[in-house]
Design a protein around this motif. Structure first.
Motif, PDB file in Angstrom:
ATOM      1  N   ARG A  27     -56.560 -16.100 138.575  1.00  0.00           N
ATOM      2  CA  ARG A  27     -57.681 -15.438 139.238  1.00  0.00           C
ATOM      3  C   ARG A  27     -57.203 -14.203 139.976  1.00  0.00           C
ATOM      4  O   ARG A  27     -56.002 -14.033 140.249  1.00  0.00           O
ATOM      5  CB  ARG A  27     -58.360 -16.389 140.207  1.00  0.00           C
ATOM      6  CG  ARG A  27     -57.555 -16.716 141.462  1.00  0.00           C
ATOM      7  CD  ARG A  27     -58.042 -17.945 142.184  1.00  0.00           C
ATOM      8  NE  ARG A  27     -57.791 -19.161 141.418  1.00  0.00           N
ATOM      9  CZ  ARG A  27     -58.068 -20.390 141.859  1.00  0.00           C
ATOM     10  NH1 ARG A  27     -58.626 -20.569 143.026  1.00  0.00           N
ATOM     11  NH2 ARG A  27     -57.793 -21.440 141.120  1.00  0.00           N
ATOM     12  N   THR A  38     -64.579 -12.958 147.322  1.00  0.00           N
ATOM     13  CA  THR A  38     -64.780 -13.677 146.072  1.00  0.00           C
ATOM     14  C   THR A  38     -63.468 -13.734 145.323  1.00  0.00           C
ATOM     15  O   THR A  38     -62.435 -13.200 145.768  1.00  0.00           O
ATOM     16  CB  THR A  38     -65.865 -12.995 145.215  1.00  0.00           C
ATOM     17  OG1 THR A  38     -66.217 -13.839 144.124  1.00  0.00           O
ATOM     18  CG2 THR A  38     -65.400 -11.651 144.687  1.00  0.00           C
ATOM     19  N   LEU A  51     -67.125 -14.767 138.693  1.00  0.00           N
ATOM     20  CA  LEU A  51     -66.838 -14.572 140.116  1.00  0.00           C
ATOM     21  C   LEU A  51     -67.327 -15.787 140.885  1.00  0.00           C
ATOM     22  O   LEU A  51     -68.463 -16.229 140.709  1.00  0.00           O
ATOM     23  CB  LEU A  51     -67.535 -13.322 140.648  1.00  0.00           C
ATOM     24  CG  LEU A  51     -67.007 -11.961 140.177  1.00  0.00           C
ATOM     25  CD1 LEU A  51     -67.962 -10.855 140.628  1.00  0.00           C
ATOM     26  CD2 LEU A  51     -65.605 -11.681 140.707  1.00  0.00           C
ATOM     27  N   HIS A  52     -66.473 -16.313 141.767  1.00  0.00           N
ATOM     28  CA  HIS A  52     -66.837 -17.480 142.577  1.00  0.00           C
ATOM     29  C   HIS A  52     -65.925 -17.558 143.798  1.00  0.00           C
ATOM     30  O   HIS A  52     -64.729 -17.360 143.660  1.00  0.00           O
ATOM     31  CB  HIS A  52     -66.712 -18.766 141.767  1.00  0.00           C
ATOM     32  CG  HIS A  52     -66.666 -20.000 142.622  1.00  0.00           C
ATOM     33  ND1 HIS A  52     -67.792 -20.529 143.197  1.00  0.00           N
ATOM     34  CD2 HIS A  52     -65.625 -20.787 143.013  1.00  0.00           C
ATOM     35  CE1 HIS A  52     -67.451 -21.605 143.910  1.00  0.00           C
ATOM     36  NE2 HIS A  52     -66.148 -21.778 143.807  1.00  0.00           N
ATOM     37  N   PRO A  53     -66.464 -17.921 144.964  1.00  0.00           N
ATOM     38  CA  PRO A  53     -67.884 -17.815 145.312  1.00  0.00           C
ATOM     39  C   PRO A  53     -68.184 -16.394 145.740  1.00  0.00           C
ATOM     40  O   PRO A  53     -67.270 -15.594 145.925  1.00  0.00           O
ATOM     41  CB  PRO A  53     -67.989 -18.776 146.499  1.00  0.00           C
ATOM     42  CG  PRO A  53     -66.645 -18.641 147.185  1.00  0.00           C
ATOM     43  CD  PRO A  53     -65.640 -18.417 146.076  1.00  0.00           C
ATOM     44  N   LEU A  54     -69.438 -16.065 145.913  1.00  0.00           N
ATOM     45  CA  LEU A  54     -69.826 -14.793 146.525  1.00  0.00           C
ATOM     46  C   LEU A  54     -70.231 -15.070 147.966  1.00  0.00           C
ATOM     47  O   LEU A  54     -70.963 -16.023 148.231  1.00  0.00           O
ATOM     48  CB  LEU A  54     -70.993 -14.154 145.772  1.00  0.00           C
ATOM     49  CG  LEU A  54     -70.743 -13.717 144.327  1.00  0.00           C
ATOM     50  CD1 LEU A  54     -72.016 -13.146 143.726  1.00  0.00           C
ATOM     51  CD2 LEU A  54     -69.607 -12.714 144.241  1.00  0.00           C
ATOM     52  N   ARG A  55     -69.778 -14.216 148.866  1.00  0.00           N
ATOM     53  CA  ARG A  55     -70.058 -14.400 150.290  1.00  0.00           C
ATOM     54  C   ARG A  55     -70.816 -13.207 150.856  1.00  0.00           C
ATOM     55  O   ARG A  55     -70.668 -12.067 150.398  1.00  0.00           O
ATOM     56  CB  ARG A  55     -68.763 -14.584 151.085  1.00  0.00           C
ATOM     57  CG  ARG A  55     -67.983 -15.843 150.738  1.00  0.00           C
ATOM     58  CD  ARG A  55     -66.686 -15.894 151.532  1.00  0.00           C
ATOM     59  NE  ARG A  55     -65.959 -17.133 151.347  1.00  0.00           N
ATOM     60  CZ  ARG A  55     -65.064 -17.360 150.402  1.00  0.00           C
ATOM     61  NH1 ARG A  55     -64.798 -16.406 149.514  1.00  0.00           N
ATOM     62  NH2 ARG A  55     -64.426 -18.516 150.326  1.00  0.00           N
ATOM     63  N   ILE A  61     -71.494 -18.460 152.026  1.00  0.00           N
ATOM     64  CA  ILE A  61     -71.410 -18.523 150.563  1.00  0.00           C
ATOM     65  C   ILE A  61     -72.818 -18.568 149.991  1.00  0.00           C
ATOM     66  O   ILE A  61     -73.570 -19.514 150.222  1.00  0.00           O
ATOM     67  CB  ILE A  61     -70.592 -19.742 150.120  1.00  0.00           C
ATOM     68  CG1 ILE A  61     -69.125 -19.558 150.563  1.00  0.00           C
ATOM     69  CG2 ILE A  61     -70.669 -19.924 148.609  1.00  0.00           C
ATOM     70  CD1 ILE A  61     -68.232 -20.744 150.248  1.00  0.00           C
ATOM     71  N   THR A  63     -73.611 -18.369 146.659  1.00  0.00           N
ATOM     72  CA  THR A  63     -73.688 -18.938 145.322  1.00  0.00           C
ATOM     73  C   THR A  63     -73.459 -20.447 145.390  1.00  0.00           C
ATOM     74  O   THR A  63     -72.784 -20.946 146.283  1.00  0.00           O
ATOM     75  CB  THR A  63     -72.649 -18.309 144.388  1.00  0.00           C
ATOM     76  OG1 THR A  63     -71.378 -18.230 145.062  1.00  0.00           O
ATOM     77  CG2 THR A  63     -73.076 -16.927 143.956  1.00  0.00           C
ATOM     78  N   ARG A  65     -71.782 -23.906 144.620  1.00  0.00           N
ATOM     79  CA  ARG A  65     -70.364 -24.203 144.436  1.00  0.00           C
ATOM     80  C   ARG A  65     -70.091 -25.046 143.190  1.00  0.00           C
ATOM     81  O   ARG A  65     -69.020 -24.939 142.596  1.00  0.00           O
ATOM     82  CB  ARG A  65     -69.814 -24.908 145.682  1.00  0.00           C
ATOM     83  CG  ARG A  65     -69.969 -24.061 146.933  1.00  0.00           C
ATOM     84  CD  ARG A  65     -69.230 -24.665 148.104  1.00  0.00           C
ATOM     85  NE  ARG A  65     -69.544 -23.976 149.350  1.00  0.00           N
ATOM     86  CZ  ARG A  65     -68.885 -24.167 150.493  1.00  0.00           C
ATOM     87  NH1 ARG A  65     -67.895 -25.032 150.536  1.00  0.00           N
ATOM     88  NH2 ARG A  65     -69.234 -23.518 151.572  1.00  0.00           N
ATOM     89  N   GLY A  83     -71.056 -19.336 139.378  1.00  0.00           N
ATOM     90  CA  GLY A  83     -71.016 -18.133 140.218  1.00  0.00           C
ATOM     91  C   GLY A  83     -71.805 -16.983 139.653  1.00  0.00           C
ATOM     92  O   GLY A  83     -73.031 -17.030 139.534  1.00  0.00           O
ATOM     93  N   ARG A 158     -72.557  -6.738 151.156  1.00  0.00           N
ATOM     94  CA  ARG A 158     -71.497  -6.809 150.157  1.00  0.00           C
ATOM     95  C   ARG A 158     -72.084  -6.252 148.861  1.00  0.00           C
ATOM     96  O   ARG A 158     -73.154  -6.681 148.428  1.00  0.00           O
ATOM     97  CB  ARG A 158     -71.009  -8.244 149.963  1.00  0.00           C
ATOM     98  CG  ARG A 158     -70.262  -8.789 151.179  1.00  0.00           C
ATOM     99  CD  ARG A 158     -68.916  -8.088 151.343  1.00  0.00           C
ATOM    100  NE  ARG A 158     -68.196  -8.506 152.534  1.00  0.00           N
ATOM    101  CZ  ARG A 158     -68.140  -7.802 153.675  1.00  0.00           C
ATOM    102  NH1 ARG A 158     -68.814  -6.649 153.759  1.00  0.00           N
ATOM    103  NH2 ARG A 158     -67.436  -8.228 154.693  1.00  0.00           N
TER     104      ARG A 158
END
Length: 311
Positions: A27, A38, A51-55, A61, A63, A65, A83, A158
């Motif tokens: 990653r 992310t 993409l994981h996670p989005l904040r 967070i 998205t 989980r 994600g 973001r």
């Protein structure tokens, strides 16, 4: 005194401007202002990059989980909703959308990482470019994908800009199906069936009005851990078949899909499929904005207008 309020608010916001990307074995991590934002998962064990996670800028967070993490109270449907991702449910009859190992259905395609081309960190933004092959079950490439993602620093939001280029190797037909294409699976509290509300550029709202309709943008906002937050997806004016159709659901799926006309119009005579010929390239660009507040307070319409005017 009122004139001083905006200045005071800005003064109280944390300093911003550092975007740092770090490559790991499977990653690429993205940190903004010293905090995790992310990660881009590209390991050999994934069926597609995501993409994981989005904040949010506040660190929440936005998205779901699952299936990457097991969290009490989360829904566990649609194991392929990971994600943020970009694939499609019918490419030469192969499923690149619901393509997790063990999933039932048509033959599965896979998006494999060829190489990470470039990674850049910066004071106001950071970026990565990577190349992928979309392959059949025997590992034969149908098309190649080059994806650039730019992550922007901002005190309250973001922002991710995605530039995706698909180039045909074999003749690759993207069939008419609602199962696609550029997608995010939102956190449970942001679902429409919880606190969430989706609104299109035309002012349509709820799944009943937005699903299957065309619009240059849709925003999906609600309340998460006591904070009003939203996620907007912008469809670039130069994208194929702009404005896109929306495969957006009350259970938190949030997707732009130009190919699913038969499903969206509920008309078996329509065919929204397109064929990518060998050597031909399609370009898709999107902007994702994770913002505080709702659609109106975040000024999503004005933000899209600015995005659409950019070169």
């Amino acid at each position: 005194m009122k004139a001083l309020i905006p200045a005071l608010v800005l003064a109280c916001l944390p300093a911003f401007g550092q975007v740092r990307l770090t490559q790991g074995s499977d990653r690429i991590m993205v940190d903004i202002d010293g905090q995790p934002f992310t990660a881009f998962f590209i390991g050999s064990d994934v069926a597609k990059p995501y993409l994981h996670p989005l904040r949010s800028a506040s660190g929440k967070i936005v998205t779901r989980r699952f299936p990457m993490e097991i969290v009490d109270g989360e829904s566990r449907d649609h194991v392929h909703h990971r994600g943020l991702w970009f694939t499609h449910g019918d490419v030469n009859g192969l499923d690149f959308w619901a393509n997790e190992q063990g999933q039932q259905g048509p033959k599965k395609g896979k998006v494999i990482t060829k190489k990470v081309v470039d990674i850049k960190s910066g004071k106001r933004s950071g970026s990565l470019t990577a190349a992928f092959d979309w392959v059949d079950p025997q590992g034969k490439p149908l098309l190649t994908e080059t994806r650039t993602m730019v992550f922007h620093a901002h005190p309250a939001m973001r922002i991710i800009d995605l530039d995706i280029r698909l180039t045909g190797i074999e003749r690759a037909h993207f069939g008419d199906t609602k199962e696609g294409t550029f997608a995010i699976r939102l956190a449970v509290p942001l679902e429409e069936r919880k606190t969430g509300k989706m609104i299109s550029a035309e002012g349509l709202s709820t799944e009943k009005e937005v699903w299957g309709k065309r619009s240059p943008w849709v925003d999906y906002s609600g309340e998460l851990e006591g904070e009003k937050l939203g996620v907007a997806i912008f469809d670039h004016p130069a994208n194929p078949k702009h404005p896109t159709y929306w495969h957006s659901r009350a259970y938190g799926l949030f997707a732009a899909n130009i190919f699913g006309e038969r499903d969206f119009y509920r008309d078996k005579t329509r065919d929204g499929g397109l064929t990518l010929e060998p050597g031909q390239t399609w370009r898709f660009r999107y902007r994702v904005i994770i913002h505080p507040g709702d659609t109106e307070s975040a000024g999503i319409a004005a933000l899209y207008k600015k995005y659409a005017a950019e070169k």
